[in-house]
Design an enzyme around this catalytic site. Structure first.
Site, short mmCIF file in Angstrom:
data_model
loop_
_atom_site.label_atom_id
_atom_site.label_comp_id
_atom_site.label_asym_id
_atom_site.label_seq_id
_atom_site.Cartn_x
_atom_site.Cartn_y
_atom_site.Cartn_z
CG PHE A 1 -1.66 0.98 1.42
CD1 PHE A 1 -2.89 1.27 0.87
CD2 PHE A 1 -1.70 2.00 2.47
CE1 PHE A 1 -4.04 2.19 1.11
CE2 PHE A 1 -2.61 3.00 2.70
CZ PHE A 1 -3.69 3.10 2.30
CB THR B 1 3.40 7.20 3.85
OG1 THR B 1 2.31 6.78 4.84
CG2 THR B 1 4.45 8.17 4.63
N PRO C 1 7.46 11.53 1.23
CG PRO C 1 9.37 11.77 0.25
CD PRO C 1 7.90 11.15 0.00
CG ASP D 1 -12.51 3.86 8.44
OD1 ASP D 1 -11.67 4.64 9.19
OD2 ASP D 1 -13.46 4.10 7.96
NE ARG E 1 15.41 -11.93 39.61
CZ ARG E 1 16.77 -11.90 39.75
NH1 ARG E 1 17.53 -12.93 39.34
NH2 ARG E 1 17.51 -10.60 40.02
CD GLU F 1 -2.84 -0.44 9.04
OE1 GLU F 1 -4.09 -0.43 8.88
OE2 GLU F 1 -2.00 -1.21 8.54
N GLY F 2 -2.04 5.70 10.97
CA GLY F 2 -2.80 6.64 11.64
C GLY F 2 -2.11 6.77 13.01
N1 COS Z 1 -14.36 6.51 4.91
C1 COS Z 1 -14.97 6.86 3.82
N2 COS Z 1 -14.79 8.51 3.35
C2 COS Z 1 -14.06 8.91 4.15
C3 COS Z 1 -13.56 8.60 5.33
C4 COS Z 1 -13.81 7.17 5.82
N3 COS Z 1 -13.24 6.83 7.05
N4 COS Z 1 -12.89 9.62 6.17
C5 COS Z 1 -12.85 10.60 5.36
N5 COS Z 1 -13.68 10.21 4.14
C6 COS Z 1 -14.22 11.01 3.19
C7 COS Z 1 -14.83 12.49 3.64
O1 COS Z 1 -16.16 12.13 3.72
C8 COS Z 1 -14.53 13.27 2.64
O2 COS Z 1 -15.59 13.30 1.43
P1 COS Z 1 -16.78 14.12 1.25
O3 COS Z 1 -16.11 15.37 0.89
O4 COS Z 1 -17.29 13.60 -0.20
O5 COS Z 1 -17.59 14.26 2.25
C9 COS Z 1 -13.22 13.14 2.17
O6 COS Z 1 -12.94 11.84 2.57
C10 COS Z 1 -12.06 14.00 2.79
O7 COS Z 1 -12.27 13.81 4.17
P2 COS Z 1 -11.81 14.83 5.36
O8 COS Z 1 -12.35 16.16 4.94
O9 COS Z 1 -12.16 14.24 6.70
O10 COS Z 1 -10.09 14.59 5.00
P3 COS Z 1 -8.79 15.28 6.00
O11 COS Z 1 -7.96 15.76 4.88
O12 COS Z 1 -9.45 16.28 7.01
O13 COS Z 1 -8.17 14.11 6.64
C11 COS Z 1 -7.90 12.49 8.40
C12 COS Z 1 -8.70 13.10 7.57
C13 COS Z 1 -6.59 13.24 9.06
C14 COS Z 1 -8.56 11.51 9.45
C15 COS Z 1 -6.83 11.53 7.10
O14 COS Z 1 -6.12 12.49 6.41
C16 COS Z 1 -6.34 10.37 7.85
O15 COS Z 1 -6.77 9.36 8.34
N6 COS Z 1 -4.75 10.79 7.97
C17 COS Z 1 -3.96 9.37 8.60
C18 COS Z 1 -3.47 8.92 7.51
C19 COS Z 1 -2.87 7.77 7.90
O16 COS Z 1 -3.27 6.75 8.70
N7 COS Z 1 -1.63 7.26 7.21
C20 COS Z 1 -0.80 6.19 7.52
C21 COS Z 1 -0.34 5.84 6.19
S1 COS Z 1 -0.69 4.03 5.71
S2 COS Z 1 0.47 2.91 7.18
#
Ligand code: COS
Length: 383
Positions: A121, A124, A126, A240, A268, A363-364
């Site tokens: 996947f 991410t 830089p 999720d 121990r 994963e967040g």
């Molecule tokens: N399921 C489905 N759709 C989702 C969702 C989810 N869980 N979360 C957000 N969306 C949708 C929103 O509904 C929105 O769509 P609409 O405009 O049509 O409503 C769109 O995606 C953008 O969402 P949002 O505005 O919440 O985005 P943000 O930029 O504010 O980001 C966070 C939200 C911070 C929660 C997100 O960027 C995130 O999870 N970041 C962490 C990333 C991560 O886990 N990285 C690890 C890398 S993989 S090891």
């Protein structure tokens, strides 16, 4: 999607035995060689670990989320590198296709992943971590194709990958999430190079590195779901689900740490008695047991809701927040119970202490989970 209970019990028994008899005895080897031997990866393929979450109709085992959590709990009870080798196939690497892929994409890719081709996947970058919607990798339309250019960072299993799911900006006129598409990119596509393998704090045997895309040509049909601009949402749905998976993994590792700490404390002796007889040591064990049970109950309940198709973004974030922080505390107490021995590499507890640190980040991060939880609470308030 779920397998029948009898088949599931057999599978769980087989995997639990495999963990005890094959994986645990190889933990030191993984640590020393910083790799998983090919024969173990082969056995992991044979037992079906790569296809656990892929529906049966596409050649996988087709576990429900609840069943997957139980299996990952077993896999968590040994070096986390083993789970990592199959984790991207069970979770973030394959699920974009499972959740949002077209029928054609599912039919082509999922049987290959179920058989053991590694999926990786690539989100991410830089400059793009928690702010996942600001992806800078671009996918430029060229006739019926796209040319993908950009660098992806810390990509798990990139060196083992047969295919990447890559989040790239395909809609230059759309800012943020709306401009991103998820692409299925075969790992042998010309223009892909891998950076050097990252040296990490722990989780030896896992492989992460940069993946550099330089005008990689892929057909437009490789966009997951066939519709551009949906890739961020796909990635969020994948995460999720992945967060429930990581939570179950944390609970499994907590189980191992508690077991090891209890065994050490019973063996121990200090002040003429096993240290487990001392109430201050008992308090640490009891706190760990309580927190681990609470986390596991939360994960099971949330996985059940996921299987019932109830909304579970908030629940998954609650699980990830609580379970990964929980295992951090459990690991810390396990080191403390081991005393000086807990700091020595000879005892595996210091290794696990380092290994679990990553669970609160990937994963967040914990802080991202807090944001997801609070945003969902506000949404509920606003109706
Ligand atoms: N399921 C489905 N759709 C989702 C969702 C989810 N869980 N979360 C957000 N969306 C949708 C929103 O509904 C929105 O769509 P609409 O405009 O049509 O409503 C769109 O995606 C953008 O969402 P949002 O505005 O919440 O985005 P943000 O930029 O504010 O980001 C966070 C939200 C911070 C929660 C997100 O960027 C995130 O999870 N970041 C962490 C990333 C991560 O886990 N990285 C690890 C890398 S993989 S090891």
């Amino acid at each position: 999607m779920a397998v029948d209970q009898e088949t599931f019990v057999q599978l769980k028994d087989a995997i639990s035995r495999f963990v005890r008899e094959r994986l645990v005895p190889n933990e030191d080897r993984i640590e020393n060689e910083d790799d998983i031997p090919a024969e173990i990866l082969r056995e992991m393929r044979e037992i079906g670990l790569y296809g656990l979450s892929i529906p049966e109709e596409y050649g996988g085992i087709g576990l429900s989320m609840s069943q997957e959590a139980e299996i990952v709990f077993e896999l968590g009870q040994t070096s986390l590198a083993f789970r990592s080798a199959v984790g991207t196939n069970i979770g973030i690497g394959s699920q974009g296709i499972v959740i949002d892929g077209t029928e054609e994409q599912k039919k082509y890719w999922l049987p290959k992943l179920a058989e053991g081709m590694t999926a990786s996947f690539a989100l991410t970058e830089p400059e793009v971590g928690s702010d996942a919607a600001s992806v800078k990798t671009v996918a430029v339309r060229d006739g019926d194709d796209y040319l993908i250019t950009g660098t992806k960072r810390y990509i798990t299993n990139a060196v083992r990958a047969g295919v990447f799911t890559v989040m790239a900006r395909s809609e230059p006129d759309k800012k943020g999430a709306d401009g991103i598409s998820s692409f299925i990119v075969p790992a042998d596509t010309p223009g892909i190079t891998l950076g050097k393998i990252d040296k990490k704090m722990g989780q030896r045997g896992t492989k992460t590195c940069d993946v550099i895309f330089d005008k990689c040509r892929v057909p437009a049909s490789s966009i997951i779901g066939g519709k551009p601009g949906m890739g961020f949402r796909t990635a969020m749905k994948v995460l999720d689900r992945g967060r429930l998976h990581i939570s179950a993994l944390s609970c499994g590792m907590a189980e191992r740490l508690i077991r090891d700490a209890l065994a050490y404390a019973a063996d121990r002796k200090q002040f003429g008695a096993p240290i487990v007889s001392f109430q201050l040591v008992q308090a640490m064990l009891a706190d760990s047991r309580t927190e681990a049970m609470a986390a596991w109950a939360l994960v099971r309940d949330s996985a059940r809701k996921f299987d019932a198709r109830e909304p579970t973004s908030m629940e998954a974030a609650c699980c990830k927040l609580f379970a990964t922080e929980m295992v951090g505390r459990v690991a810390d107490r396990a080191v403390q119970i081991h005393g000086g021995a807990g700091y020595m590499a000879e005892y595996k507890v210091e290794r696990f202490y380092r290994d679990v640190r990553l669970l609160r980040i990937y994963e967040g991060t914990t802080q991202i989970q807090q944001i997801v939880i609070a945003r969902n609470m506000l949404k509920q308030l606003q109706g």
